[in-house]
Design a protein around this motif. Structure first.
Motif, PDB file in Angstrom:
ATOM      1  N   ARG A   1       3.506  14.788 -12.259  1.00 47.81           N
ATOM      2  CA  ARG A   1       3.939  14.623 -11.164  1.00 47.81           C
ATOM      3  C   ARG A   1       3.904  15.720 -10.228  1.00 47.81           C
ATOM      4  O   ARG A   1       4.086  15.935  -9.054  1.00 47.81           O
TER       5      ARG A   1
ATOM      6  N   PRO B   1       0.210  14.481  -7.488  1.00 45.40           N
ATOM      7  CA  PRO B   1       0.958  13.933  -5.571  1.00 45.40           C
ATOM      8  C   PRO B   1       0.515  14.896  -5.300  1.00 45.40           C
ATOM      9  O   PRO B   1      -0.649  14.634  -3.963  1.00 45.40           O
ATOM     10  N   TRP B   2       1.499  15.860  -5.412  1.00 43.06           N
ATOM     11  CA  TRP B   2       1.405  17.392  -4.352  1.00 43.06           C
ATOM     12  C   TRP B   2       0.148  17.966  -3.913  1.00 43.06           C
ATOM     13  O   TRP B   2       0.180  18.880  -3.180  1.00 43.06           O
TER      14      TRP B   2
ATOM     15  N   GLU C   1       0.857   6.423 -12.897  1.00 41.78           N
ATOM     16  CA  GLU C   1       1.808   5.920 -12.733  1.00 41.78           C
ATOM     17  C   GLU C   1       1.957   5.883 -10.879  1.00 41.78           C
ATOM     18  O   GLU C   1       1.202   6.280 -10.557  1.00 41.78           O
ATOM     19  N   TRP C   2       2.626   4.797 -10.062  1.00 42.69           N
ATOM     20  CA  TRP C   2       2.613   4.929  -9.197  1.00 42.69           C
ATOM     21  C   TRP C   2       2.964   5.847  -7.783  1.00 42.69           C
ATOM     22  O   TRP C   2       2.161   5.757  -7.002  1.00 42.69           O
ATOM     23  N   PRO C   3       3.468   6.528  -8.007  1.00 45.00           N
ATOM     24  CA  PRO C   3       3.189   7.962  -7.005  1.00 45.00           C
ATOM     25  C   PRO C   3       2.292   9.032  -7.447  1.00 45.00           C
ATOM     26  O   PRO C   3       0.971   9.011  -6.483  1.00 45.00           O
TER      27      PRO C   3
ATOM     28  N   LYS D   1      -0.025   6.361  -5.268  1.00 53.79           N
ATOM     29  CA  LYS D   1       0.100   6.320  -3.523  1.00 53.79           C
ATOM     30  C   LYS D   1      -0.801   7.595  -3.013  1.00 53.79           C
ATOM     31  O   LYS D   1      -0.574   7.432  -1.355  1.00 53.79           O
ATOM     32  N   ALA D   2      -0.678   8.221  -3.840  1.00 45.69           N
ATOM     33  CA  ALA D   2      -0.936  10.301  -2.965  1.00 45.69           C
ATOM     34  C   ALA D   2      -2.363   9.851  -3.188  1.00 45.69           C
ATOM     35  O   ALA D   2      -3.056  10.984  -2.183  1.00 45.69           O
TER      36      ALA D   2
ATOM     37  N   TRP E   1       5.334  -0.636  -9.052  1.00 46.37           N
ATOM     38  CA  TRP E   1       4.460  -1.085  -8.039  1.00 46.37           C
ATOM     39  C   TRP E   1       3.922  -1.648  -7.302  1.00 46.37           C
ATOM     40  O   TRP E   1       4.767  -2.737  -7.510  1.00 46.37           O
TER      41      TRP E   1
END
Length: 225
Positions: free
Chosen positions: A52, A55-56, A84-86, A89-90, A146
């Motif tokens: 988590r 991504p940021w 993980e998809w997040p 995506k990032a 996904w």
């Protein structure tokens, strides 16, 4: 290359320290690098979720990543905590990726075990690892949640002294198609083994943790200040 390193601490002046998997109090130091260059980092509570957090960090470092890549493509090498998809995506649009997919080992092992023998490519024995026999193959899989299927490079091996047919499995996920792999390596070793060879260079990236951990004593920092 993004990853975290656990920093063990003692005493009562570490308000963000949390109990780690090995029973010690830890902080989690997250870093994002391009080659040896640190482009983003953060110091987190010891129970922070790496998947988590990245991504940021990627979004925050996006201008530097664009500048570092120029017109070239980046290759992200990440461990299973980031499959993980997040995270996917990032990643920047000009970024290919190879990620350990062992957190999905149960489902992927069932898939791999169903593959016919002719799709597996023999890689022989590996005395250093204690493998009497090893094989690789490629599969395609769509993880739940996904947006698109991904390439799965499966590896299985039999340890020295084990009965034939008793396999151990490990998996990589990637957006790289066989045609996008380095031509010389893929022609000599095959697409699946080439993905594993590229992923093995992650060990060199992990070595960049050693300098600050040793020179600054970060494995056991004396205080939160």
């Amino acid at each position: 290359f993004g990853d975290g390193s656990d920093l063990q601490v003692d005493g009562r002046c570490f308000d963000a320290a949390r109990l780690g998997r090995e029973g010690e109090m830890i902080f989690r130091w997250m870093t994002l690098r391009v080659g040896p260059v640190l482009v983003d980092q953060d110091l987190l509570p010891g129970n922070a979720d790496e998947g988590r957090t990245l991504p940021w960090m990627l979004r925050r470092a996006a201008p530097l990543l664009r500048q570092a890549a120029g017109r070239s493509r980046l290759l992200a090498l990440l461990d299973a905590a980031f499959c993980e998809w997040p995270v996917i995506k990032a990643l920047p649009r000009n970024c290919d990726w190879i990620i350990c997919a062992n957190q999905y080992r149960n489902a992927l092992t069932r898939m791999a075990a169903e593959q016919p023998a002719l799709v597996w490519r023999s890689c022989g024995a590996d005395v250093g690892r204690g493998w009497e026999e090893s094989q690789v193959c490629l599969m395609t899989h769509l993880f739940g949640g996904w947006a698109a299927p991904v390439t799965i490079a499966a590896r299985r091996w039999r340890e020295t002294g084990e009965l034939p047919g008793v396999w151990h499995y490990a998996f990589l996920a990637s957006n790289l198609e066989p045609a996008a792999l380095p031509e010389g390596l893929a022609r000599k070793h095959g697409a699946a083994q080439t993905l594993w060879m590229l992923y093995s260079t992650k060990q060199g990236q992990e070595n960049h943790f050693k300098t600050p951990l040793r020179c600054l004593g970060l494995h056991h920092p004396p205080s939160s200040r």
